[in-house]
Design a protein around this motif. Sequence first.
Motif, mmCIF file in Angstrom:
data_model
loop_
_atom_site.group_PDB
_atom_site.id
_atom_site.type_symbol
_atom_site.label_atom_id
_atom_site.label_comp_id
_atom_site.label_asym_id
_atom_site.label_seq_id
_atom_site.Cartn_x
_atom_site.Cartn_y
_atom_site.Cartn_z
ATOM 1 N N LEU A 73 0.827 -1.194 0.000
ATOM 2 C CA LEU A 73 0.000 0.000 0.000
ATOM 3 C C LEU A 73 0.867 1.252 0.000
ATOM 4 O O LEU A 73 2.031 1.213 0.424
ATOM 5 C CB LEU A 73 -0.927 0.014 1.218
ATOM 6 C CG LEU A 73 -1.831 -1.202 1.389
ATOM 7 C CD1 LEU A 73 -2.731 -1.003 2.605
ATOM 8 C CD2 LEU A 73 -2.661 -1.462 0.139
ATOM 9 N N ASP A 74 0.280 2.355 -0.438
ATOM 10 C CA ASP A 74 1.036 3.603 -0.494
ATOM 11 C C ASP A 74 1.555 4.033 0.873
ATOM 12 O O ASP A 74 2.638 4.619 0.982
ATOM 13 C CB ASP A 74 0.204 4.717 -1.128
ATOM 14 C CG ASP A 74 -1.150 4.939 -0.453
ATOM 15 O OD1 ASP A 74 -1.542 4.146 0.425
ATOM 16 O OD2 ASP A 74 -1.829 5.917 -0.822
ATOM 17 N N SER A 75 0.821 3.717 1.932
ATOM 18 C CA SER A 75 1.262 4.077 3.284
ATOM 19 C C SER A 75 2.507 3.305 3.705
ATOM 20 O O SER A 75 3.242 3.731 4.601
ATOM 21 C CB SER A 75 0.137 3.821 4.288
ATOM 22 O OG SER A 75 -0.256 2.458 4.266
ATOM 23 N N GLU A 76 2.764 2.174 3.060
ATOM 24 C CA GLU A 76 3.926 1.339 3.388
ATOM 25 C C GLU A 76 5.160 1.709 2.560
ATOM 26 O O GLU A 76 6.274 1.285 2.886
ATOM 27 C CB GLU A 76 3.566 -0.134 3.155
ATOM 28 C CG GLU A 76 2.417 -0.612 4.025
ATOM 29 C CD GLU A 76 1.786 -1.905 3.549
ATOM 30 O OE1 GLU A 76 1.109 -2.562 4.358
ATOM 31 O OE2 GLU A 76 1.961 -2.253 2.360
ATOM 32 N N TRP A 77 4.947 2.462 1.508
ATOM 33 C CA TRP A 77 6.033 2.754 0.585
ATOM 34 C C TRP A 77 7.185 3.536 1.200
ATOM 35 O O TRP A 77 8.364 3.189 0.953
ATOM 36 C CB TRP A 77 5.496 3.473 -0.649
ATOM 37 C CG TRP A 77 6.572 4.076 -1.505
ATOM 38 C CD1 TRP A 77 6.770 5.390 -1.790
ATOM 39 C CD2 TRP A 77 7.630 3.370 -2.184
ATOM 40 N NE1 TRP A 77 7.859 5.564 -2.596
ATOM 41 C CE2 TRP A 77 8.416 4.347 -2.856
ATOM 42 C CE3 TRP A 77 7.989 2.035 -2.278
ATOM 43 C CZ2 TRP A 77 9.524 4.014 -3.613
ATOM 44 C CZ3 TRP A 77 9.111 1.699 -3.037
ATOM 45 C CH2 TRP A 77 9.853 2.671 -3.696
ATOM 46 N N PRO A 78 6.969 4.604 1.985
ATOM 47 C CA PRO A 78 8.125 5.367 2.475
ATOM 48 C C PRO A 78 9.156 4.518 3.224
ATOM 49 O O PRO A 78 10.364 4.668 3.010
ATOM 50 C CB PRO A 78 7.485 6.423 3.386
ATOM 51 C CG PRO A 78 6.126 6.625 2.805
ATOM 52 C CD PRO A 78 5.695 5.258 2.362
ATOM 53 N N ALA A 79 8.699 3.622 4.084
ATOM 54 C CA ALA A 79 9.632 2.762 4.818
ATOM 55 C C ALA A 79 10.314 1.778 3.879
ATOM 56 O O ALA A 79 11.521 1.498 4.015
ATOM 57 C CB ALA A 79 8.897 2.017 5.930
ATOM 58 N N LEU A 80 9.573 1.245 2.917
ATOM 59 C CA LEU A 80 10.168 0.321 1.958
ATOM 60 C C LEU A 80 11.195 1.033 1.075
ATOM 61 O O LEU A 80 12.256 0.483 0.778
ATOM 62 C CB LEU A 80 9.083 -0.299 1.084
ATOM 63 C CG LEU A 80 8.147 -1.297 1.764
ATOM 64 C CD1 LEU A 80 7.059 -1.736 0.792
ATOM 65 C CD2 LEU A 80 8.919 -2.503 2.268
ATOM 66 N N GLU A 81 10.889 2.242 0.684
ATOM 67 C CA GLU A 81 11.824 3.005 -0.145
ATOM 68 C C GLU A 81 13.156 3.195 0.583
ATOM 69 O O GLU A 81 14.233 3.002 -0.011
ATOM 70 C CB GLU A 81 11.228 4.362 -0.506
ATOM 71 C CG GLU A 81 12.125 5.203 -1.394
ATOM 72 C CD GLU A 81 11.509 6.544 -1.741
ATOM 73 O OE1 GLU A 81 11.792 7.051 -2.834
ATOM 74 O OE2 GLU A 81 10.755 7.092 -0.914
ATOM 75 N N ARG A 82 13.091 3.544 1.859
ATOM 76 C CA ARG A 82 14.333 3.720 2.629
ATOM 77 C C ARG A 82 15.114 2.410 2.705
ATOM 78 O O ARG A 82 16.349 2.398 2.571
ATOM 79 C CB ARG A 82 14.005 4.233 4.029
ATOM 80 C CG ARG A 82 13.511 5.673 4.064
ATOM 81 C CD ARG A 82 13.469 6.211 5.467
ATOM 82 N NE ARG A 82 12.477 5.528 6.294
ATOM 83 C CZ ARG A 82 11.197 5.893 6.393
ATOM 84 N NH1 ARG A 82 10.745 6.937 5.715
ATOM 85 N NH2 ARG A 82 10.361 5.226 7.177
ATOM 86 N N ALA A 83 14.409 1.307 2.896
ATOM 87 C CA ALA A 83 15.077 0.007 2.994
ATOM 88 C C ALA A 83 15.740 -0.368 1.671
ATOM 89 O O ALA A 83 16.901 -0.819 1.646
ATOM 90 C CB ALA A 83 14.068 -1.064 3.411
ATOM 91 N N TYR A 84 15.026 -0.191 0.579
ATOM 92 C CA TYR A 84 15.592 -0.509 -0.734
ATOM 93 C C TYR A 84 16.820 0.347 -1.034
ATOM 94 O O TYR A 84 17.848 -0.157 -1.505
ATOM 95 C CB TYR A 84 14.547 -0.280 -1.828
ATOM 96 C CG TYR A 84 13.649 -1.461 -2.093
ATOM 97 C CD1 TYR A 84 14.074 -2.525 -2.880
ATOM 98 C CD2 TYR A 84 12.362 -1.508 -1.575
ATOM 99 C CE1 TYR A 84 13.253 -3.609 -3.137
ATOM 100 C CE2 TYR A 84 11.518 -2.587 -1.823
ATOM 101 C CZ TYR A 84 11.977 -3.627 -2.612
ATOM 102 O OH TYR A 84 11.157 -4.701 -2.868
ATOM 103 N N GLU A 85 16.720 1.631 -0.775
ATOM 104 C CA GLU A 85 17.839 2.514 -1.095
ATOM 105 C C GLU A 85 19.069 2.168 -0.260
ATOM 106 O O GLU A 85 20.201 2.218 -0.765
ATOM 107 C CB GLU A 85 17.419 3.963 -0.896
ATOM 108 C CG GLU A 85 16.418 4.433 -1.950
ATOM 109 C CD GLU A 85 16.034 5.886 -1.801
ATOM 110 O OE1 GLU A 85 16.376 6.492 -0.762
ATOM 111 O OE2 GLU A 85 15.399 6.426 -2.733
#
Length: 235
Positions: A200-212
Amino acid sequence: MNDRTNELGQPIGFEVADWSPCSRPPREPMQGRYVRLEPINADAHAQDLFEAFAADTENRIWTYLPYGPFASVEECRNWIEQTCLGDDPLFHAIIDGDTGRAVGVASYLRIEPAVGVIEVGHINYAPALQKTRGATETMYLMMRRVFAELGYRRYEWKCDALNAGSCAAAGRLGFTYEGQFRQATMYKGRNRDTNWYSILDSEWPALERAYEAWLEPANFDEAGTQKTSLAKLMI
């Protein structure tokens, strides 16, 4: 967030304020450190893809796809021309950053801009791409376009319930398992039960940090082994 009721006292979903439909994914390349994704093109990619896929001499990569394997470059070209050039699914070739050659495909499909839902699928990584930084970066780039660039609310992953590799990949990449649709379809003359996953879009910010953080060159030693796993970075 779901404790709202209407005038009759019936429970209803939370309000989606100021919503406007998303744009469809553009036919523009996505550039990363290790790979580039570009809209698939038979002239540019058929030869590379045929050769890259042929490295899987047991044809394991085709087991859970409704097409393939291809016996010749012409068969691969025909598949691209007949199946992969539309807007939904929107296929991308995955280009290795070192060699400049196509080593896999992935697509957006079941695109619903009005409600902000989109799926990733038709993922096929040749052996040269499997279990590499580029493989993970491919999924990151596609997610980033969906959430950061286009503002979708939901990103879906669906796979054959018997495809253990795809199920495990969904979990590693941050998707949440939602359930199984029994006898959802048939392909290659056999039944398919389909597992559903989503981000979900609400989960994306944390996932983005992890991926980067995971994709940073400093996260890998001289042998190319990761120092910190993606799963640990998602905690």
